[in-house]
Motif scaffolding. Structure first.
Motif, PDB file in Angstrom:
ATOM      1  N   GLY A  39       0.376 -36.952 -15.828  1.00 21.88           N
ATOM      2  CA  GLY A  39       0.189 -35.689 -16.119  1.00 21.88           C
ATOM      3  C   GLY A  39      -1.003 -34.737 -15.012  1.00 21.88           C
ATOM      4  O   GLY A  39      -1.822 -34.111 -15.693  1.00 21.88           O
ATOM      5  N   VAL A  40      -0.644 -35.105 -14.021  1.00 16.10           N
ATOM      6  CA  VAL A  40      -1.454 -34.587 -12.975  1.00 16.10           C
ATOM      7  C   VAL A  40      -0.706 -33.945 -11.735  1.00 16.10           C
ATOM      8  O   VAL A  40       0.521 -34.295 -11.742  1.00 16.10           O
ATOM      9  CB  VAL A  40      -2.515 -35.345 -12.573  1.00 16.10           C
ATOM     10  N   THR A  41      -1.211 -33.067 -10.813  1.00 17.73           N
ATOM     11  CA  THR A  41      -0.393 -32.728  -9.659  1.00 17.73           C
ATOM     12  C   THR A  41      -0.091 -33.768  -8.604  1.00 17.73           C
ATOM     13  O   THR A  41      -0.802 -34.698  -8.413  1.00 17.73           O
ATOM     14  CB  THR A  41      -0.879 -31.387  -9.068  1.00 17.73           C
ATOM     15  N   THR A  42       0.964 -33.572  -7.889  1.00 15.02           N
ATOM     16  CA  THR A  42       1.335 -34.485  -6.892  1.00 15.02           C
ATOM     17  C   THR A  42       0.149 -34.591  -5.809  1.00 15.02           C
ATOM     18  O   THR A  42      -0.250 -35.569  -5.235  1.00 15.02           O
ATOM     19  CB  THR A  42       2.551 -34.266  -6.371  1.00 15.02           C
ATOM     20  N   ALA A  43      -0.280 -33.358  -5.623  1.00 19.42           N
ATOM     21  CA  ALA A  43      -1.348 -33.243  -4.557  1.00 19.42           C
ATOM     22  C   ALA A  43      -2.646 -34.187  -5.099  1.00 19.42           C
ATOM     23  O   ALA A  43      -3.317 -34.973  -4.285  1.00 19.42           O
ATOM     24  CB  ALA A  43      -1.770 -31.811  -4.277  1.00 19.42           C
ATOM     25  N   ARG A  44      -3.287 -34.039  -6.133  1.00 19.74           N
ATOM     26  CA  ARG A  44      -4.378 -34.995  -6.681  1.00 19.74           C
ATOM     27  C   ARG A  44      -3.849 -36.241  -6.642  1.00 19.74           C
ATOM     28  O   ARG A  44      -4.776 -37.044  -6.278  1.00 19.74           O
ATOM     29  CB  ARG A  44      -4.459 -34.384  -8.180  1.00 19.74           C
ATOM     30  N   LEU A  45      -2.608 -36.629  -7.030  1.00 11.98           N
ATOM     31  CA  LEU A  45      -2.192 -37.941  -6.841  1.00 11.98           C
ATOM     32  C   LEU A  45      -2.221 -38.487  -5.529  1.00 11.98           C
ATOM     33  O   LEU A  45      -2.670 -39.718  -5.071  1.00 11.98           O
ATOM     34  CB  LEU A  45      -0.798 -38.210  -7.523  1.00 11.98           C
ATOM     35  N   ARG A  46      -1.587 -37.769  -4.384  1.00 12.32           N
ATOM     36  CA  ARG A  46      -1.659 -38.252  -3.208  1.00 12.32           C
ATOM     37  C   ARG A  46      -3.144 -38.359  -2.574  1.00 12.32           C
ATOM     38  O   ARG A  46      -3.313 -39.455  -1.917  1.00 12.32           O
ATOM     39  CB  ARG A  46      -1.114 -37.030  -2.145  1.00 12.32           C
ATOM     40  N   ASN A  47      -4.134 -37.400  -2.987  1.00 13.62           N
ATOM     41  CA  ASN A  47      -5.688 -37.701  -2.576  1.00 13.62           C
ATOM     42  C   ASN A  47      -6.061 -39.210  -3.253  1.00 13.62           C
ATOM     43  O   ASN A  47      -6.971 -39.932  -2.474  1.00 13.62           O
ATOM     44  CB  ASN A  47      -6.289 -36.613  -3.202  1.00 13.62           C
ATOM     45  N   ALA A  48      -5.741 -39.496  -4.425  1.00 14.12           N
ATOM     46  CA  ALA A  48      -6.181 -40.807  -5.101  1.00 14.12           C
ATOM     47  C   ALA A  48      -5.464 -41.769  -4.198  1.00 14.12           C
ATOM     48  O   ALA A  48      -6.119 -43.020  -3.937  1.00 14.12           O
ATOM     49  CB  ALA A  48      -5.733 -40.863  -6.538  1.00 14.12           C
ATOM     50  N   VAL A  49      -4.437 -41.834  -3.920  1.00  8.52           N
ATOM     51  CA  VAL A  49      -3.512 -43.046  -3.159  1.00  8.52           C
ATOM     52  C   VAL A  49      -4.071 -43.080  -1.911  1.00  8.52           C
ATOM     53  O   VAL A  49      -4.157 -44.352  -1.401  1.00  8.52           O
ATOM     54  CB  VAL A  49      -2.061 -42.492  -3.241  1.00  8.52           C
ATOM     55  N   ALA A  50      -4.511 -41.811  -1.353  1.00  6.79           N
ATOM     56  CA  ALA A  50      -5.067 -42.044   0.057  1.00  6.79           C
ATOM     57  C   ALA A  50      -6.352 -43.043   0.059  1.00  6.79           C
ATOM     58  O   ALA A  50      -6.719 -43.575   1.080  1.00  6.79           O
ATOM     59  CB  ALA A  50      -5.163 -40.679   0.739  1.00  6.79           C
ATOM     60  N   ARG A  51      -7.115 -42.621  -0.850  1.00  5.27           N
ATOM     61  CA  ARG A  51      -8.218 -43.371  -1.066  1.00  5.27           C
ATOM     62  C   ARG A  51      -8.147 -44.744  -1.282  1.00  5.27           C
ATOM     63  O   ARG A  51      -8.883 -45.715  -0.809  1.00  5.27           O
ATOM     64  CB  ARG A  51      -9.166 -42.715  -2.225  1.00  5.27           C
ATOM     65  N   LEU A  52      -7.332 -45.348  -2.188  1.00  2.01           N
ATOM     66  CA  LEU A  52      -6.953 -46.546  -2.405  1.00  2.01           C
ATOM     67  C   LEU A  52      -6.262 -47.162  -1.398  1.00  2.01           C
ATOM     68  O   LEU A  52      -6.774 -48.343  -1.148  1.00  2.01           O
ATOM     69  CB  LEU A  52      -6.054 -46.548  -3.685  1.00  2.01           C
TER      70      LEU A  52
END
Length: 331
Positions: A39-52
């Motif tokens: 339930g979030v934007t793709t942009a927010r998810l990409r930032n989290a994925v980059a950190r992980l």
């Protein structure tokens, strides 16, 4: 299976942990689908994925697709790295304690009266001394004579307590040097305790008398009684010319004192443990009454045992007995 956030200790946010859990369950899922599931934007998810990905918890399998790496190896490596970083940070704080203490003292020592911190009352003195002793890291130099402190927390003044506390300091690598006097032996069995502590690593010496009580901790603060030899009125001396003078005074007494303990004799010419203890106490200058108290016998019995040791050595005086015991390697 628990879903409560647990990776915060590794610096991973709750949301990033959600993303990690999702990709553990649904590997190689397109980011757009993962974003919808959370339930979030793709942009927010990409930032989290980059950190992980930077932490080594995810790896890219195709454009817009990621999967979790093996948690056992990845998380264990992160825990180890975080532990090292935390220990290094805490070491830095510990190192800074001395600097902060210096700032604290400097601000207060502009007034010469602040060089001396005066404490009054048994409870106040005992509590402050407990705090100082528990923080000792490098040096504990003592001129020891009665009367002795009570313990605020109810710890009894016994041989067992002295052994435990001193062995703890030795285990911490503290340089313990103590000058005792015959009056220090008021507690039965203490001389034998000191012999044991010398074997464990305490450096102990004896003088016929001491004028006052003194305790120097880490060469940064000295505690000295103000009246009556007791610790109910105490002065704490902070870094100053006065502290330097007390350190030199201790070293002068230390240089004059007689070391306690000695080498064990050869097996074929070995006194009994009781004979050796008697000789060590005689060498330390203890009188018959004090020796009797240490052995838990009457003064008459102690005198008789001393005479038996002197006779065994073929001597007629205590001085001759001491010389003969040294010649045999008993002391």
């Amino acid at each position: 299976m628990r879903n409560d956030p647990v990776l915060g200790a590794l610096g991973i946010s709750d949301f990033d942990e959600q993303v990690y859990r999702l990709l553990l369950i649904q590997p190689d899922q397109p980011l757009s689908e993962s974003a919808g599931a959370l339930g979030v934007t793709t942009a927010r998810l990409r930032n989290a994925v980059a950190r992980l990905n930077t932490l080594g918890l995810l790896r890219r399998t195709a454009p817009g697709r990621y999967e979790a790496t093996g948690p056992q190896a990845a998380l264990t490596a992160l825990v180890a790295r975080r532990r090292l970083e935390t220990e290094a940070a805490l070491d830095g704080v510990q190192t800074a304690v001395a600097d902060f203490t210096q700032l604290f003292q400097t601000a207060r020592l502009r007034d010469p009266g602040r060089w001396v911190e005066v404490l009054s009352g048994w409870e106040t003195v005992d509590r402050r001394m407990d705090e100082l002793t528990s923080s000792v890291r490098t040096h504990l130099w003592v001129l020891d004579r009665p009367p002795y402190m009570k313990h605020v927390h109810g710890t009894p003044d016994t041989n067992e307590v002295e052994i435990a506390e001193t062995e703890d300091l030795i285990a911490r690598g503290v340089d313990i040097r103590t000058v005792y006097c015959p009056e220090s032996m008021g507690r039965p069995g203490r001389f034998e305790v000191l012999s044991r502590l010398v074997e464990a690593g305490e450096q102990a010496r004896m003088l016929p008398s001491l004028p006052f009580k003194l305790r120097i901790m880490d060469l940064r603060v000295a505690a000295i009684s103000l009246t009556g030899g007791g610790y109910d009125n105490l002065a704490l001396i902070h870094p100053s010319g006065l502290l330097d003078a007390l350190i030199e005074l201790f070293q002068a007494y230390w240089g004059r004192a007689t070391p306690l303990g000695g080498a064990r004799p050869p097996a074929d010419d070995k006194p009994s443990d009781e004979d050796l203890l008697l000789l060590q106490m005689l060498k330390a200058g203890l009188k018959d009454e004090v020796i009797a108290r240490q052995l838990g016998v009457s003064a008459r019995t102690a005198t008789r045992r001393i005479a038996a040791v002197i006779e065994r050595l073929g001597a007629t005086t205590r001085f001759q007995a001491g010389a003969e015991a040294s010649a045999r390697g008993w002391l």
